[in-house]
Design an enzyme around this catalytic site. Structure first.
Site, PDB file in Angstrom:
ATOM      1  N   THR A 114      10.175  21.968   3.189  1.00 37.62           N
ATOM      2  CA  THR A 114       9.644  22.819   4.268  1.00 37.62           C
ATOM      3  C   THR A 114       9.900  22.250   5.669  1.00 37.62           C
ATOM      4  OG1 THR A 114       7.555  23.520   5.301  1.00 37.62           O
ATOM      5  CG2 THR A 114       7.403  21.678   3.810  1.00 37.62           C
ATOM      6  N   GLU A 116       7.810  22.106   7.884  1.00 37.69           N
ATOM      7  CA  GLU A 116       6.620  21.353   8.318  1.00 37.69           C
ATOM      8  C   GLU A 116       6.872  19.841   8.246  1.00 37.69           C
ATOM      9  OE1 GLU A 116       3.527  22.357   9.463  1.00 37.69           O
ATOM     10  OE2 GLU A 116       4.192  24.436   9.524  1.00 37.69           O
ATOM     11  N   TYR A 136      -0.189  18.509   3.701  1.00 34.85           N
ATOM     12  CA  TYR A 136       0.788  19.409   3.067  1.00 34.85           C
ATOM     13  C   TYR A 136       2.202  18.915   3.339  1.00 34.85           C
ATOM     14  CZ  TYR A 136       3.841  23.550   2.685  1.00 34.85           C
ATOM     15  OH  TYR A 136       4.885  24.412   2.388  1.00 34.85           O
ATOM     16  N   LYS A 140       5.036  17.202   0.798  1.00 39.35           N
ATOM     17  CA  LYS A 140       6.354  17.842   0.640  1.00 39.35           C
ATOM     18  C   LYS A 140       7.474  16.855   1.002  1.00 39.35           C
ATOM     19  CE  LYS A 140       5.862  22.280  -0.554  1.00 39.35           C
ATOM     20  NZ  LYS A 140       6.661  23.009  -1.528  1.00 39.35           N
TER      21      LYS A 140
HETATM   22  P1  NDP Z   1       2.754  31.397  -2.124  1.00 37.47           P
HETATM   23  O1  NDP Z   1       1.514  30.775  -1.590  1.00 37.47           O
HETATM   24  O2  NDP Z   1       2.946  32.865  -1.933  1.00 37.47           O
HETATM   25  O3  NDP Z   1       2.882  31.069  -3.689  1.00 37.47           O
HETATM   26  C1  NDP Z   1       2.578  29.804  -4.208  1.00 37.47           C
HETATM   27  C2  NDP Z   1       2.790  29.832  -5.700  1.00 37.47           C
HETATM   28  O4  NDP Z   1       2.523  28.522  -6.224  1.00 37.47           O
HETATM   29  C3  NDP Z   1       1.875  30.801  -6.448  1.00 37.47           C
HETATM   30  O5  NDP Z   1       2.623  31.473  -7.436  1.00 37.47           O
HETATM   31  C4  NDP Z   1       0.855  29.870  -7.113  1.00 37.47           C
HETATM   32  O6  NDP Z   1       0.356  30.368  -8.331  1.00 37.47           O
HETATM   33  C5  NDP Z   1       1.755  28.652  -7.410  1.00 37.47           C
HETATM   34  N1  NDP Z   1       0.993  27.435  -7.680  1.00 37.47           N
HETATM   35  C6  NDP Z   1       0.010  26.880  -6.921  1.00 37.47           C
HETATM   36  N2  NDP Z   1      -0.459  25.766  -7.505  1.00 37.47           N
HETATM   37  C7  NDP Z   1       0.232  25.609  -8.660  1.00 37.47           C
HETATM   38  C8  NDP Z   1       0.178  24.657  -9.719  1.00 37.47           C
HETATM   39  N3  NDP Z   1      -0.698  23.643  -9.700  1.00 37.47           N
HETATM   40  N4  NDP Z   1       1.025  24.800 -10.776  1.00 37.47           N
HETATM   41  C9  NDP Z   1       1.898  25.839 -10.811  1.00 37.47           C
HETATM   42  N5  NDP Z   1       1.992  26.789  -9.843  1.00 37.47           N
HETATM   43  C10 NDP Z   1       1.162  26.665  -8.786  1.00 37.47           C
HETATM   44  O7  NDP Z   1       3.983  30.580  -1.483  1.00 37.47           O
HETATM   45  P2  NDP Z   1       5.435  31.092  -1.016  1.00 37.47           P
HETATM   46  O8  NDP Z   1       5.996  31.983  -2.051  1.00 37.47           O
HETATM   47  O9  NDP Z   1       5.342  31.556   0.394  1.00 37.47           O
HETATM   48  O10 NDP Z   1       6.237  29.704  -0.974  1.00 37.47           O
HETATM   49  C11 NDP Z   1       7.042  29.240  -2.071  1.00 37.47           C
HETATM   50  C12 NDP Z   1       7.352  27.776  -1.871  1.00 37.47           C
HETATM   51  O11 NDP Z   1       8.093  27.597  -0.672  1.00 37.47           O
HETATM   52  C13 NDP Z   1       6.126  26.870  -1.753  1.00 37.47           C
HETATM   53  O12 NDP Z   1       6.417  25.640  -2.402  1.00 37.47           O
HETATM   54  C14 NDP Z   1       5.984  26.647  -0.255  1.00 37.47           C
HETATM   55  O13 NDP Z   1       5.341  25.413   0.021  1.00 37.47           O
HETATM   56  C15 NDP Z   1       7.450  26.637   0.157  1.00 37.47           C
HETATM   57  N6  NDP Z   1       7.694  27.045   1.541  1.00 37.47           N
HETATM   58  C16 NDP Z   1       7.272  28.277   1.973  1.00 37.47           C
HETATM   59  C17 NDP Z   1       7.528  28.670   3.270  1.00 37.47           C
HETATM   60  C18 NDP Z   1       7.110  30.028   3.767  1.00 37.47           C
HETATM   61  O14 NDP Z   1       7.189  30.264   4.976  1.00 37.47           O
HETATM   62  N7  NDP Z   1       6.719  30.958   2.905  1.00 37.47           N
HETATM   63  C19 NDP Z   1       8.236  27.791   4.219  1.00 37.47           C
HETATM   64  C20 NDP Z   1       8.714  26.562   3.619  1.00 37.47           C
HETATM   65  C21 NDP Z   1       8.445  26.207   2.335  1.00 37.47           C
HETATM   66  P3  NDP Z   1      -1.100  31.093  -8.469  1.00 37.47           P
HETATM   67  O15 NDP Z   1      -0.821  32.563  -8.342  1.00 37.47           O
HETATM   68  O16 NDP Z   1      -1.491  30.692  -9.852  1.00 37.47           O
HETATM   69  O17 NDP Z   1      -1.976  30.540  -7.410  1.00 37.47           O
END
Ligand code: NDP
Length: 303
Positions: A114, A116, A136, A140
């Site tokens: 990310t 961040e 966070y 990462k």
């Molecule tokens: P979301 O918050 O929409 O989705 C996060 C997902 O992670 C959900 O499906 C959640 O499942 C799952 N999750 C959380 N904890 C666990 C765990 N312990 N084991 C397995 N699955 C887990 O995030 P985004 O789709 O926006 O982001 C996707 C990735 O990209 C993330 O890693 C984020 O940090 C990274 N990212 C996102 C950015 C953005 O602007 N969107 C920018 C840069 C990086 P559940 O439904 O069960 O909670």
């Protein structure tokens, strides 16, 4: 071709699954029983908890994927100050568990790094410098370093996408962009921690295409960004262009993060040159789509 997506119930999981299914992939989605969201249609669900090594191992053993996209994470920067240990367990150790599972296999792995991790700045590239300002971002960054170590030391085929903020109508309402569009659409008053922070905002549907392109190329790190930053106030003013009324908001300083990132703007030149990746959405197009989507929904309470 088989792909396993962790975090398939999230914003990016949804867009990526749709993209890969369109390319003819068989797509498996890691889900948690505690999830309140649904696994996207045509995705084959597989239980997967990043906190548990055995859970990851069993999922990988069962699917035998060609590619794994690790999108699962505790994604709230603000929340990471309240739950730093949990955030580190999922966002850092979860990745290390996954790296241990794929080590010695030919599976190609995508890791969701990310912007961040930079802690702020403009024209940011894969070279850093990295100076995280939240638990966070620190978790990462630790995972990012581990991916580089496993790539070099053990030949793990892992690529890290350093993605800048990307949004869509599927963004959770806890994030500032969707907080603005959903409250504006519903004519509900809302609060913002500040309106001056600047982010490089793209559309999730563009960014998931870059994730797939990375796994078709040699393992590497890539910044994925638009190269343009806008303030939260710019986003709000752009959203108001598509609503018949003005936003009712108040800036509440107390909501500020303990240590905030004031500006993030990326330089996606490497992705453009090596992957041939270009975003299709403009800033205006992104805001318009989010606003129109929220206006088309039935009136309801929004946070
Ligand atoms: P979301 O918050 O929409 O989705 C996060 C997902 O992670 C959900 O499906 C959640 O499942 C799952 N999750 C959380 N904890 C666990 C765990 N312990 N084991 C397995 N699955 C887990 O995030 P985004 O789709 O926006 O982001 C996707 C990735 O990209 C993330 O890693 C984020 O940090 C990274 N990212 C996102 C950015 C953005 O602007 N969107 C920018 C840069 C990086 P559940 O439904 O069960 O909670």
């Amino acid at each position: 071709m088989k792909a396993l997506i962790t975090g398939v119930t999230g914003q990016d999981g949804h867009y990526l699954a749709k993209h890969l299914l369109g390319l003819g992939y068989r797509v498996f989605g890691g889900y948690r029983r505690s999830s309140s969201s649904v696994v996207p249609p045509s995705v084959e669900p597989v239980p997967l908890e990043l906190l548990e090594y055995e859970s990851i191992r069993r999922a990988v053993e069962r699917v035998k994927p060609d590619e794994i996209y690790n999108l699962g994470a505790q994604t709230h920067v603000g929340e990471s100050f309240s739950a730093p240990l949990y955030t580190s367990d999922v966002n850092h150790l979860g990745v290390l568990r996954l790296l241990e599972v794929v080590r010695g296999t030919s599976i190609r792995l995508y890791q969701a790094s990310t912007s961040e991790m930079f802690g702020g700045g403009r024209g940011l590239t894969e070279q850093g410098p990295f100076a995280p300002r939240s638990p966070y971002a620190a978790a990462k960054l630790a995972a990012h370093h581990d991916c580089r170590i496993y790539r070099t030391a053990y030949g793990v085929k892992v690529s890290c996408g350093i993605l800048f903020n990307h949004e869509s109508p599927l963004r959770s309402r806890d994030f500032v962009t969707r907080k603005i569009t959903s409250n504006l659409a519903n004519r509900t008053p809302f609060t913002l921690a500040n309106v001056t922070s600047r982010r490089d905002w793209g559309h999730a549907s563009d960014y998931v295409k870059a994730m797939h392109l990375m796994l078709q190329s040699d393992p590497n790190d890539f910044v994925i960004a638009t190269g343009e930053s806008h303030s939260i106030l710019d986003f709000l003013k752009e959203a108001e262009k598509h609503a018949p009324w003005k936003a009712q908001y108040e800036v509440v300083e107390a909501e500020k993060r303990p240590w905030d990132v004031t500006e993030l703007e990326g330089d996606p030149s490497k992705a453009r040159a090596i992957l041939g990746w270009e975003p299709a959405y403009s800033f205006g197009g992104l805001v318009k789509e989010m606003m129109q989507s929220d206006l088309s929904k039935p009136l309801r309470m929004a946070s």
